[in-house]
Design a protein around this motif. Structure first.
Motif, PDB file in Angstrom:
ATOM      1  N   ALA A 146       0.900  -1.075   0.070  1.00 29.92           N
ATOM      2  CA  ALA A 146       0.114  -0.044   0.096  1.00 29.92           C
ATOM      3  C   ALA A 146       0.868   1.237  -0.054  1.00 29.92           C
ATOM      4  CB  ALA A 146      -1.015   0.080   1.237  1.00 29.92           C
ATOM      5  N   ILE A 147       1.987   1.208   0.805  1.00 31.12           N
ATOM      6  CA  ILE A 147       2.799   2.569   0.822  1.00 31.12           C
ATOM      7  C   ILE A 147       3.617   2.541  -0.381  1.00 31.12           C
ATOM      8  CG2 ILE A 147       4.917   3.406   1.895  1.00 31.12           C
ATOM      9  CD1 ILE A 147       3.942   1.935   4.477  1.00 31.12           C
ATOM     10  N   ALA A 148       3.933   1.310  -0.992  1.00 31.24           N
ATOM     11  CA  ALA A 148       4.692   1.584  -2.184  1.00 31.24           C
ATOM     12  C   ALA A 148       3.597   2.309  -3.438  1.00 31.24           C
ATOM     13  CB  ALA A 148       5.164   0.277  -2.799  1.00 31.24           C
ATOM     14  N   ASP A 149       2.487   1.765  -3.602  1.00 33.44           N
ATOM     15  CA  ASP A 149       1.607   2.277  -4.412  1.00 33.44           C
ATOM     16  C   ASP A 149       1.281   3.775  -4.343  1.00 33.44           C
ATOM     17  OD1 ASP A 149       0.933  -0.070  -5.847  1.00 33.44           O
ATOM     18  OD2 ASP A 149      -0.534  -0.664  -4.341  1.00 33.44           O
ATOM     19  N   LEU A 150       1.020   4.316  -2.917  1.00 28.93           N
ATOM     20  CA  LEU A 150       0.905   5.649  -2.575  1.00 28.93           C
ATOM     21  C   LEU A 150       2.082   6.407  -2.897  1.00 28.93           C
ATOM     22  CD1 LEU A 150      -0.915   5.442   0.755  1.00 28.93           C
ATOM     23  CD2 LEU A 150      -1.975   5.689  -1.344  1.00 28.93           C
ATOM     24  N   PHE A 151       3.174   5.959  -2.529  1.00 33.30           N
ATOM     25  CA  PHE A 151       4.495   6.808  -3.012  1.00 33.30           C
ATOM     26  C   PHE A 151       4.698   6.854  -4.551  1.00 33.30           C
ATOM     27  CE2 PHE A 151       8.865   6.251  -4.172  1.00 33.30           C
ATOM     28  CZ  PHE A 151       9.490   7.607  -3.924  1.00 33.30           C
ATOM     29  N   ALA A 152       4.390   5.779  -5.163  1.00 29.79           N
ATOM     30  CA  ALA A 152       4.712   5.749  -6.357  1.00 29.79           C
ATOM     31  C   ALA A 152       3.836   6.549  -7.241  1.00 29.79           C
ATOM     32  CB  ALA A 152       4.886   4.301  -7.181  1.00 29.79           C
ATOM     33  N   LEU A 153       2.356   6.558  -6.828  1.00 36.29           N
ATOM     34  CA  LEU A 153       1.435   7.286  -7.621  1.00 36.29           C
ATOM     35  C   LEU A 153       1.461   8.792  -7.237  1.00 36.29           C
ATOM     36  CD1 LEU A 153      -1.844   5.001  -7.064  1.00 36.29           C
ATOM     37  CD2 LEU A 153      -0.907   6.156  -9.305  1.00 36.29           C
ATOM     38  N   VAL A 174       3.009   8.692 -20.976  1.00 33.04           N
ATOM     39  CA  VAL A 174       4.043   7.550 -21.264  1.00 33.04           C
ATOM     40  C   VAL A 174       4.919   7.651 -19.745  1.00 33.04           C
ATOM     41  CG1 VAL A 174       5.973   6.954 -22.731  1.00 33.04           C
ATOM     42  CG2 VAL A 174       3.849   7.348 -23.923  1.00 33.04           C
ATOM     43  N   TRP A 175       5.557   8.976 -19.840  1.00 32.46           N
ATOM     44  CA  TRP A 175       6.643   9.084 -18.864  1.00 32.46           C
ATOM     45  C   TRP A 175       6.024   8.886 -17.281  1.00 32.46           C
ATOM     46  CZ3 TRP A 175      11.413   8.109 -19.547  1.00 32.46           C
ATOM     47  CH2 TRP A 175      11.637   8.437 -20.882  1.00 32.46           C
ATOM     48  N   GLN A 176       4.789   9.229 -17.112  1.00 35.66           N
ATOM     49  CA  GLN A 176       4.069   9.020 -15.735  1.00 35.66           C
ATOM     50  C   GLN A 176       3.946   7.266 -15.561  1.00 35.66           C
ATOM     51  OE1 GLN A 176      -0.081   9.556 -15.704  1.00 35.66           O
ATOM     52  NE2 GLN A 176      -0.352   9.884 -13.472  1.00 35.66           N
ATOM     53  N   SER A 177       3.517   6.694 -16.475  1.00 38.36           N
ATOM     54  CA  SER A 177       3.378   5.189 -16.665  1.00 38.36           C
ATOM     55  C   SER A 177       4.947   4.564 -16.183  1.00 38.36           C
ATOM     56  CB  SER A 177       2.951   4.601 -17.934  1.00 38.36           C
ATOM     57  OG  SER A 177       1.700   5.013 -18.278  1.00 38.36           O
ATOM     58  N   VAL A 178       5.888   4.969 -16.962  1.00 38.11           N
ATOM     59  CA  VAL A 178       7.172   4.347 -16.600  1.00 38.11           C
ATOM     60  C   VAL A 178       7.578   4.820 -15.169  1.00 38.11           C
ATOM     61  CG1 VAL A 178       9.662   4.758 -17.256  1.00 38.11           C
ATOM     62  CG2 VAL A 178       7.848   4.558 -19.047  1.00 38.11           C
ATOM     63  N   ALA A 179       7.512   6.080 -14.753  1.00 42.64           N
ATOM     64  CA  ALA A 179       7.936   6.497 -13.333  1.00 42.64           C
ATOM     65  C   ALA A 179       7.161   5.540 -12.437  1.00 42.64           C
ATOM     66  CB  ALA A 179       7.502   8.170 -13.215  1.00 42.64           C
ATOM     67  N   LEU A 180       5.746   5.516 -12.736  1.00 45.68           N
ATOM     68  CA  LEU A 180       5.066   4.855 -11.621  1.00 45.68           C
ATOM     69  C   LEU A 180       5.578   3.357 -11.331  1.00 45.68           C
ATOM     70  CD1 LEU A 180       2.479   4.185 -10.007  1.00 45.68           C
ATOM     71  CD2 LEU A 180       1.292   3.667 -12.119  1.00 45.68           C
ATOM     72  N   ALA A 181       5.919   2.531 -12.538  1.00 47.27           N
ATOM     73  CA  ALA A 181       6.470   1.371 -12.450  1.00 47.27           C
ATOM     74  C   ALA A 181       7.636   1.157 -11.873  1.00 47.27           C
ATOM     75  CB  ALA A 181       6.431   0.626 -13.762  1.00 47.27           C
ATOM     76  N   ALA A 182       8.698   2.202 -11.938  1.00 47.02           N
ATOM     77  CA  ALA A 182      10.061   2.234 -11.481  1.00 47.02           C
ATOM     78  C   ALA A 182      10.054   2.662 -10.064  1.00 47.02           C
ATOM     79  CB  ALA A 182      10.795   3.166 -12.165  1.00 47.02           C
ATOM     80  N   LEU A 183       8.988   3.348  -9.439  1.00 46.62           N
ATOM     81  CA  LEU A 183       9.053   3.918  -8.251  1.00 46.62           C
ATOM     82  C   LEU A 183       8.615   2.773  -7.208  1.00 46.62           C
ATOM     83  CD1 LEU A 183       7.991   7.738  -8.659  1.00 46.62           C
ATOM     84  CD2 LEU A 183      10.277   6.774  -8.087  1.00 46.62           C
ATOM     85  N   LYS A 184       7.446   2.079  -7.960  1.00 43.35           N
ATOM     86  CA  LYS A 184       6.743   1.039  -7.119  1.00 43.35           C
ATOM     87  C   LYS A 184       7.628  -0.066  -7.003  1.00 43.35           C
ATOM     88  CE  LYS A 184       2.922  -2.227  -6.447  1.00 43.35           C
ATOM     89  NZ  LYS A 184       1.756  -2.658  -6.941  1.00 43.35           N
ATOM     90  N   SER A 185       8.325  -0.616  -7.787  1.00 45.92           N
ATOM     91  CA  SER A 185       9.264  -1.741  -7.747  1.00 45.92           C
ATOM     92  C   SER A 185      10.549  -1.424  -6.848  1.00 45.92           C
ATOM     93  CB  SER A 185       9.756  -2.217  -9.051  1.00 45.92           C
ATOM     94  OG  SER A 185       8.495  -2.689  -9.874  1.00 45.92           O
ATOM     95  N   GLY A 186      11.050  -0.009  -7.041  1.00 44.53           N
ATOM     96  CA  GLY A 186      12.168   0.380  -6.200  1.00 44.53           C
ATOM     97  C   GLY A 186      11.905   0.615  -4.725  1.00 44.53           C
TER      98      GLY A 186
END
Length: 489
Positions: A146-153, A174-186
């Motif tokens: 949940a925290i990862a989702d909130l931070f990345a979003l 496009v860049w929003q989608s890339v940033a979202l995936a990178a930040l959540k996994s990170g």
């Protein structure tokens, strides 16, 4: 069992927090982007979404879901699936990178060449976090997810909005989608306290292969027929029409997809723990079935009934063509939630073959509906076809789930009857509320926001009243749970 019940309640709480907060953030950024970005640019991103969905599916290959079903996966299992996912993601990205010019030529949209090569990075980045997510879900510890989702979003939404304001158009999404995936996994890697071992176990793949392959086949056809509409509309209709469909589809799925995600991550690990005690399993099935009906029928029906006010309040009249599509798809979402739920009932018992059968039935119904409606060149007709196909699949899936689990079909359908009645009365109450485009509302000088608030209150009040009259036990239980949580804080 009391500890298990407590962990389930905590998991459900955090999953609900995650989905509600995620949808709020996702919704806020989506509203701003829907206002700032043109329909043509939304159409371009919608085309890429088809390929992206398949890429993510191949990266996971069903083994992530199989780890959830396995009773006691070990570190070798998790490590093996991680390395398998990583290898597949690299291979799929390389293939799609080379195919980018072909994609642009097929849709006669040159910007798709470079756009796709950047956008497809999202499934590689998402794949890096699949095992991390599944480990937390298996332990019924979803707080970090949940925290990862909130931070990345939060961060990616700010980036997307800033780029849209700066005039980047489709590239902002496009860049929003890339940033979202990178930040959540990170975030999951930084906080998950797990790193894969340098091991690739054939035993691990063999142990989860049966359910993994079944889930993959099911998800493959599910993804195919969920995205075939975007593909067909993007190729033979116009990009603005594709944008209208995508807006309706996206906003309608915010409810149904959230419910399915909450139920899967909250209850599949629970059901897997009691899979050897069939009487306990049936008792949990009943509770989950009724709880799902309590959430799905009133929520999605009220959202559909308020569809016009929702869109007018959020977007003005820009997306009016999407409103009827949105309303139909919200009702379809109820069936989607229950089809997913029945598959989860079967998955927790390891009935992979039955899951595939349900998916084949759903896809056959979808294909027939698409062939019957696509040449009308009318989006509403196409969406009505989706609703009919989903309803047919829902009925057949119920029969298969009943036979697979031993839970009587009469009970399975009977569980939801009071909630259907309450949702229907709630929708009627909303229908009588005037909107800004009616004669009565014009005389009352109602704005879209005022109409939306009155509609929501009327729908909820009518629904809760009927549930109270029918003495549905889940209603006081839900209020009691909320009361205890408030007292605890």
């Amino acid at each position: 069992m009391s500890e298990l019940k407590s962990r389930t309640a905590n998991t459900l709480k955090w999953n609900t927090i995650d989905r509600v907060a995620t949808q709020v953030l996702y919704g806020l950024s989506g509203i701003v982007l829907a206002i700032l970005v043109s329909k043509e640019d939304f159409g371009l991103v919608g085309v890429l979404g088809v390929f992206q969905a398949f890429a993510i599916l191949f990266v996971d290959s069903g083994f992530g879901s199989a780890l959830l079903q396995k009773k006691d996966p070990d570190n070798d299992d998790y490590s093996t699936v991680f390395w398998f996912n990583l290898g597949v993601s690299i291979a799929v990205y390389a293939i799609l990178y080379l195919c980018a010019p072909l994609i642009a030529d097929f849709f006669n949209a040159p910007p798709l060449k470079e756009m796709s090569r950047v956008m497809f990075l999202t499934f590689v980045l998402t794949g890096l976090g699949i095992v991390q997510t599944n480990r937390l879900m298996k332990r019924m510890d979803v707080k970090q997810i949940a925290i990862a989702d909130l931070f990345a979003l939060s961060v990616s939404a700010c980036l997307g909005i800033a780029l849209a304001i700066a005039g980047f158009g489709a590239w902002a999404i496009v860049w929003q989608s890339v940033a979202l995936a990178a930040l959540k996994s990170g975030w999951l890697w930084a906080t998950g306290n797990w790193t894969p071992k340098a091991v690739f176990s054939r035993r691990s793949l063999r142990d989860i292969r049966h359910i993994g392959v079944s889930v993959f086949i099911s998800q493959f056809f599910n993804t195919l027929f969920l995205n075939i509409y975007q593909f067909v509309i993007g190729k033979w209709y116009s990009l603005p029409q594709l944008a209208n469909y995508n807006q309706a589809d996206k906003w309608s799925k915010m409810g149904s997809a959230s419910l399915s995600q909450i139920l899967t991550s909250s209850f599949v690990p629970l059901l897997a723990r009691v899979q050897d005690d069939i009487s306990t399993y049936h008792r949990y099935m009943q509770r989950i079935d009724r709880f799902t009906a309590l959430l799905a029928f009133p929520a999605l029906t009220i959202i559909a009934a308020c569809g016009g006010s929702i869109f007018h309040f959020l977007f003005g009249t820009k997306w009016d063509a999407a409103i009827p599509l949105f309303q139909i798809l919200c009702i379809r979402g109820i069936g989607t939630v229950f089809i997913s739920l029945y598959s989860n009932f079967m998955m927790a018992l390891g009935h992979g073959r039955q899951i595939v059968i349900v998916e084949v039935v759903k896809d056959a119904a979808t294909a027939i509906a698409l062939l019957a409606t696509v040449f009308t060149m009318n989006l509403q007709t196409i969406v009505w076809g989706q609703l009919v196909a989903t309803a047919a699949t829902w009925m057949i899936a119920g029969v298969i789930a009943s036979r697979s689990t031993g839970y009587r079909l009469r009970q399975l359908t009977g569980d939801m009857l009071p909630f259907i009645a309450a949702a229907f009365i709630g929708a009627l109450a909303i229908w009588f509320v005037p909107t800004p485009h009616g004669n009565i509302s014009h005389w009352l000088n109602l704005t879209s926001l005022a109409a939306l608030c009155i509609q929501t209150v009327a729908g909820l009040a009518a629904t809760l009243t009927i549930l109270a009259i029918l003495r549905v036990p889940e209603l006081p239980e839900a209020f009691e749970y909320i009361k205890k949580k408030r007292q605890a804080h």
